[in-house]
Design an enzyme around this catalytic site. Structure first.
Site, PDB file in Angstrom:
ATOM      1  N   CYS A 172       4.661  47.372 -14.462  1.00 50.67           N
ATOM      2  CA  CYS A 172       5.606  48.194 -13.711  1.00 50.67           C
ATOM      3  C   CYS A 172       6.925  47.488 -13.417  1.00 50.67           C
ATOM      4  O   CYS A 172       7.139  46.348 -13.786  1.00 50.67           O
ATOM      5  CB  CYS A 172       4.938  48.735 -12.456  1.00 50.67           C
ATOM      6  SG  CYS A 172       3.650  49.956 -12.881  1.00 50.67           S
ATOM      7  N   ASP A 173       7.759  48.196 -12.677  1.00 53.19           N
ATOM      8  CA  ASP A 173       9.203  48.038 -12.656  1.00 53.19           C
ATOM      9  C   ASP A 173       9.754  46.613 -12.640  1.00 53.19           C
ATOM     10  O   ASP A 173      10.428  46.182 -13.556  1.00 53.19           O
ATOM     11  CB  ASP A 173       9.771  48.792 -11.452  1.00 53.19           C
ATOM     12  CG  ASP A 173       9.549  50.289 -11.586  1.00 53.19           C
ATOM     13  OD1 ASP A 173       8.522  50.682 -12.125  1.00 53.19           O
ATOM     14  OD2 ASP A 173      10.408  51.064 -11.149  1.00 53.19           O
ATOM     15  N   LYS A 174       9.514  45.866 -11.561  1.00 54.91           N
ATOM     16  CA  LYS A 174      10.164  44.567 -11.414  1.00 54.91           C
ATOM     17  C   LYS A 174       9.328  43.434 -11.987  1.00 54.91           C
ATOM     18  O   LYS A 174       9.810  42.308 -12.101  1.00 54.91           O
ATOM     19  CB  LYS A 174      10.481  44.282  -9.936  1.00 54.91           C
ATOM     20  CG  LYS A 174      11.226  45.405  -9.245  1.00 54.91           C
ATOM     21  CD  LYS A 174      12.477  45.842  -9.997  1.00 54.91           C
ATOM     22  CE  LYS A 174      13.058  47.130  -9.466  1.00 54.91           C
ATOM     23  NZ  LYS A 174      12.227  48.320  -9.742  1.00 54.91           N
ATOM     24  N   CYS A 186       4.373  55.023 -15.066  1.00 55.33           N
ATOM     25  CA  CYS A 186       4.662  56.465 -15.006  1.00 55.33           C
ATOM     26  C   CYS A 186       5.308  56.983 -16.281  1.00 55.33           C
ATOM     27  O   CYS A 186       6.158  56.328 -16.875  1.00 55.33           O
ATOM     28  CB  CYS A 186       5.512  56.770 -13.773  1.00 55.33           C
ATOM     29  SG  CYS A 186       4.654  56.436 -12.229  1.00 55.33           S
ATOM     30  N   SER A 203      16.168  55.004  -9.072  1.00 57.66           N
ATOM     31  CA  SER A 203      14.970  54.905  -9.887  1.00 57.66           C
ATOM     32  C   SER A 203      15.294  55.338 -11.308  1.00 57.66           C
ATOM     33  O   SER A 203      16.204  56.133 -11.544  1.00 57.66           O
ATOM     34  CB  SER A 203      13.894  55.822  -9.301  1.00 57.66           C
ATOM     35  OG  SER A 203      12.880  56.072 -10.242  1.00 57.66           O
TER      36      SER A 203
END
Length: 549
Positions: free
Chosen positions: A119-121, A191, A466
């Site tokens: 995920c993101d970071k 996601c 986002s």
């Protein structure tokens, strides 16, 4: 081997004794030490399955004669951290991840590492560490979530965020919202759309730091497990040939990643993260370079939130290297750059299966890339917009400022109907220092979309958005309010002009008025404690990638 410094010779008998205390045999100690960085936890859906994937990587290492040594990394779920104080800790976690990996590798003399994010970071944090420590490194991510299905319509997390605005606008009921939240996220994985996590996982492949398919093979496919085993095997080849992270992550590979970024219409967060990774790799990259690439690379894909396609569709059409193959038809890719496959980019390019997800290079959605950098008196050091996620008819906008000192205040105003068409909504003191942590603004952008205002209201912030945000959303305004940037002196009723074609973001207020405001306005600094205090004292502006200096 690099690990000889912790296991070879007379003086290392105590060290070998400690390895034996962990159950390792002389035979295992004699082999290359491969760090396996597992970011599993039981909170983040993109990471909930990573223990199984980690075991697959270990098998690959063992098959090729290495000794896998697993250690953990933290991971934040941006969706769960959204719209409360938790989001202040998301970008912050990137630095902790990079620092902790550096500490573990240097302290224990590892020969190479396999990085397992999702995920993101976590993805950029691990890539920053790889560039910094510069040993043989390779990435295999957890893979994307499948899209959900509700009443025959494909849905995802962002559909749910936007539905909150629809409930507030009486377009759907709370019972319908419940049905949606039950259907939106049907599997584990990052996601389903081209949000930050999948943007960065695709970018990792584009940089050459992951095997082909890393960015797009769904988390629940068995092919993902096979990819993990192959990754474990491949790190052994990288160690044997001493191919280090910076041998792969160089000026040409960053140019490839930027071109791919623009063609795919990735998250605006990639601007922050690629800049930060390049900083660690010693490669010069700034916002002007990003605009230069964007001006000549066409937008070939519209994945959610910009369109109705998902990462699983991109995978079915050929994935990252199929997109890069289209770009190569106009020589927009450096094909001679080395990848972790120990092949060049040119050797890995493949033809797309059809035109439904990846457009032909001669028939793009737009001739320019999906991300645009804006400048002007309101953002002399730059601001960023995801142009591909905005109605293409919107080119110029002049709006009346409505100013909010935090995301929460703005969300309250949106949901209570105080924001109207023609407003330029300003959210300030949400930058890297001022937030601190530069919170994502998915809740306000989604609320505006749900209420049908995404093309008629411009949202401007020194925070960020986002990857799931769409609409007229301008973030990363630099300098930020906490550093005395002009955004700190905007007042309700001011006119703000945006020109996307010219790349301009301008506050239409006389200099004399601005000077008086500066004399009478006190910059608001928060009373911080804990890690946020340390972070705010070290972090640079968004224009520099929000790196800690």
């Amino acid at each position: 081997m690099r690990s000889d410094k912790v296991k070879e010779g007379l003086t290392k008998a105590p060290h070998r004794s400690l390895f034996k205390a962990s159950g390792y045999t002389d035979e295992e100690i004699g082999k290359p030490f491969v760090g396996i960085v597992n970011s599993f936890n039981e909170i983040v859906p993109g990471h909930i399955h990573l223990r199984e994937l980690t075991e697959c990587v270990k098998r690959g290492v063992l098959m090729r004669g290495g000794t896998p040594l697993e250690f953990p990394s933290i991971a934040v779920c941006d969706g769960i951290a959204m719209n409360h104080e938790g989001m202040k800790y998301s970008l912050v976690s990137r630095e902790i991840i990079a620092d902790s990996i550096e500490i573990m590798v240097k302290a224990h003399g590892l020969d190479g590492i396999v990085l397992i994010p999702s995920c993101d970071k976590v993805v950029p944090g691990m890539l920053m560490a790889a560039a910094r420590i510069n040993i043989p490194c390779i990435v295999v991510s957890g893979g994307p979530m499948l899209a959900g299905n509700l009443n025959g319509n494909r849905v995802d997390l962002i559909t749910t965020f936007e539905a909150v605005g629809k409930v507030a606008d009486n377009k759907i009921s709370e019972d319908e919202l419940l049905d949606l939240e039950d259907a939106a996220c049907p599997t584990c994985g990052s996601c389903a759309g081209m949000f930050t996590a999948n943007s960065m996982n695709c970018m990792t492949e584009g940089l050459g730091m992951a095997l082909r398919g890393n960015g797009t093979i769904p988390a629940v496919y068995s092919e993902r497990k096979r990819l993990a085993k192959k990754t474990g095997m491949k790190i052994m080849e990288l160690i044997e040939k001493d191919i280090k992270a910076r041998d792969i992550m160089n000026k040409k590979s960053f140019e490839n990643a930027l071109a791919f970024d623009m063609s795919l219409g990735c998250s605006t967060n990639t601007v922050l993260h690629l800049t930060a990774i390049a900083h660690e790799a010693g490669v010069k990259m700034n916002l002007d370079k990003i605009n230069e690439v964007s001006s000549k690379v066409p937008n070939l894909c519209k994945l959610s939130p910009a369109g109705n396609d998902y990462i699983e569709d991109l995978n079915a059409c050929g994935g990252v290297y199929a997109v890069m193959n289209e770009l190569n038809k106009k020589r927009l890719i450096n094909t001679d750059t080395l990848t972790c496959e120990v092949k060049t980019v040119g050797e890995l390019l493949i033809e797309k299966n059809d035109n439904s997800v990846i457009r032909d290079i001669n028939n793009p959605y737009s001739k320019e890339g999906g991300i645009k950098v804006l400048r002007g008196n309101l953002a002399p050091d730059g601001a960023v917009i995801k142009k591909s996620a905005l109605d293409s008819k919107v080119v110029e906008f002049t709006g009346v400022a409505k100013v909010y000192e935090s995301e929460e205040d703005c969300v309250d105003a949106i949901l209570s109907g105080k924001i109207k068409k023609g407003d330029a909504v300003v959210i300030r003191y949400e930058g890297p220092k001022g937030g601190p942590g530069m919170r994502e603004m998915l809740t306000p952008t989604s609320a505006l979309c749900g209420m049908g205002l995404d093309a008629d209201v411009c949202l401007i912030t020194d925070g960020r958005f986002s990857g799931g945000s769409r609409g007229f959303s301008i973030g990363h305004v630099s300098p930020e309010a906490a550093e005395g940037g002009l955004i700190a002196y905007v007042c309700d009723g001011d006119l703000i002009k945006v020109n996307l074609k010219e790349g301009c973001l301008q506050l239409l207020v006389d200099e004399g008025v601005i000077t008086k405001r500066k004399e009478n306005t006190e910059i608001k600094l928060k009373n911080l404690s804990g890690y946020l205090r340390k972070y705010a004292s070290l972090v640079s502006s968004a224009g520099k990638g929000a790196v800690c200096e």
